[in-house]
Design a protein around this motif. Sequence first.
Motif, PDB file in Angstrom:
ATOM      1  N   ARG A 101       0.833  -1.195   0.000  1.00 34.68           N
ATOM      2  CA  ARG A 101       0.000   0.000   0.000  1.00 34.68           C
ATOM      3  C   ARG A 101       0.872   1.251   0.000  1.00 34.68           C
ATOM      4  O   ARG A 101       0.589   2.202  -0.734  1.00 34.68           O
ATOM      5  CB  ARG A 101      -0.939  -0.012   1.202  1.00 34.68           C
ATOM      6  N   ARG A 243      -9.212   5.926  -0.707  1.00 39.26           N
ATOM      7  CA  ARG A 243     -10.385   5.102  -0.999  1.00 39.26           C
ATOM      8  C   ARG A 243     -10.083   4.115  -2.132  1.00 39.26           C
ATOM      9  O   ARG A 243     -10.547   2.969  -2.123  1.00 39.26           O
ATOM     10  CB  ARG A 243     -11.587   5.985  -1.378  1.00 39.26           C
ATOM     11  N   ASP A 246      -8.103   1.456  -0.601  1.00 36.66           N
ATOM     12  CA  ASP A 246      -8.988   0.582   0.173  1.00 36.66           C
ATOM     13  C   ASP A 246      -9.586  -0.503  -0.721  1.00 36.66           C
ATOM     14  O   ASP A 246      -9.680  -1.680  -0.337  1.00 36.66           O
ATOM     15  CB  ASP A 246     -10.123   1.391   0.802  1.00 36.66           C
ATOM     16  N   GLY A 247     -10.016  -0.092  -1.919  1.00 37.99           N
ATOM     17  CA  GLY A 247     -10.594  -1.066  -2.843  1.00 37.99           C
ATOM     18  C   GLY A 247      -9.582  -2.099  -3.291  1.00 37.99           C
ATOM     19  O   GLY A 247      -9.891  -3.301  -3.377  1.00 37.99           O
ATOM     20  N   ALA A 249      -7.052  -3.013  -1.574  1.00 31.32           N
ATOM     21  CA  ALA A 249      -6.783  -3.845  -0.399  1.00 31.32           C
ATOM     22  C   ALA A 249      -7.780  -4.994  -0.298  1.00 31.32           C
ATOM     23  O   ALA A 249      -7.414  -6.112   0.098  1.00 31.32           O
ATOM     24  CB  ALA A 249      -6.832  -2.982   0.864  1.00 31.32           C
ATOM     25  N   VAL A 250      -9.032  -4.724  -0.649  1.00 31.75           N
ATOM     26  CA  VAL A 250     -10.036  -5.802  -0.637  1.00 31.75           C
ATOM     27  C   VAL A 250      -9.629  -6.894  -1.620  1.00 31.75           C
ATOM     28  O   VAL A 250      -9.693  -8.095  -1.305  1.00 31.75           O
ATOM     29  CB  VAL A 250     -11.424  -5.249  -0.984  1.00 31.75           C
ATOM     30  N   ALA A 251      -9.185  -6.493  -2.820  1.00 24.58           N
ATOM     31  CA  ALA A 251      -8.768  -7.472  -3.820  1.00 24.58           C
ATOM     32  C   ALA A 251      -7.535  -8.241  -3.340  1.00 24.58           C
ATOM     33  O   ALA A 251      -7.411  -9.456  -3.563  1.00 24.58           O
ATOM     34  CB  ALA A 251      -8.476  -6.781  -5.139  1.00 24.58           C
ATOM     35  N   ASP A 253      -6.669  -8.866  -0.226  1.00 30.88           N
ATOM     36  CA  ASP A 253      -7.095  -9.795   0.839  1.00 30.88           C
ATOM     37  C   ASP A 253      -7.812 -11.006   0.262  1.00 30.88           C
ATOM     38  O   ASP A 253      -7.609 -12.148   0.699  1.00 30.88           O
ATOM     39  CB  ASP A 253      -8.002  -9.071   1.839  1.00 30.88           C
ATOM     40  N   ARG A 254      -8.655 -10.781  -0.725  1.00 32.25           N
ATOM     41  CA  ARG A 254      -9.373 -11.896  -1.347  1.00 32.25           C
ATOM     42  C   ARG A 254      -8.416 -12.822  -2.076  1.00 32.25           C
ATOM     43  O   ARG A 254      -8.561 -14.051  -2.029  1.00 32.25           O
ATOM     44  CB  ARG A 254     -10.418 -11.360  -2.308  1.00 32.25           C
ATOM     45  N   GLY A 260     -10.597 -14.583  -4.399  1.00 31.20           N
ATOM     46  CA  GLY A 260     -10.714 -13.518  -5.397  1.00 31.20           C
ATOM     47  C   GLY A 260     -10.888 -14.057  -6.771  1.00 31.20           C
ATOM     48  O   GLY A 260     -11.163 -13.376  -7.716  1.00 31.20           O
TER      49      GLY A 260
END
Length: 260
Positions: A101, A243, A246-247, A249-251, A253-254, A260
């Motif tokens: 990040r 933001r 953040d999006g 980061a979701v990918a 983590d998945r 994912g």
Amino acid sequence: MSAEQEEAPAELARLWRLPVPASGLGRPAALDTERVVRTGVELADRDGLTGATLPKIAKELGVSPMSLYRHVGSKDELLVLMRDLALGSPPEVETAPDRWREGLRQWTVAQRLVHHDRPWLPRLPIAGPPMGPHEIAWMEAGLSALSGTELDWAAKVGSLTLLSGYVRHASLLSQEHAQGRSETGLSQEETERAYGRTLARLITPDRFPQVALLFSSGLFESAPEGAYDDPATDHDFVFGLERVLDGIAVAVDRARAGTG
């Protein structure tokens, strides 16, 4: 020269500054692609894109416009060459798996600063995917920041495209706001305060209940002077960047969890 270099189209050879075989005897050419393109960038830095046309470059160099076509095939090619040269080298970014990040943040902020220093850059048309050596170096840096994640290649490239698009949009929006402020002589902070005070007198809770609450919240009075002076820490830019991260980061983590 490798077989790949020998087969490179002329436009690509010029973009990568590949050696070009000498064309007969005589004195070496007084110009080369590097000098023509560098002059175009200097003129754009000084006068904007309208100041970096082939005729104006020729005048600056003291040559005829037709002589430039030995080194730049067309106006469109000139813009591609100028974009790559103007980008320059990318920053060193974090590449540790748990620092992706921060690496992408460094990469994105560096692009924002380049676009701020050269406001004509985000106004160039997007002619296609990255092709030049500097563009590829930026791609390498971005992919390096993501190298410790489990994202697949499509997700990595998509993340970089998303961030670059955000920088381009933020840069153009900032320019438009600055142009509007130049007509009033107000700073961004003063403009926001004037906006909030004006609209607060016009908006009623019965017609726009949520907007009325917004304008009564004091938000438009809260920005201190100088809050928008640094493009790297501009509140609106930083908020949007976080933001987007953040999006991503979701990918990430998945992908790590295999969902994912």
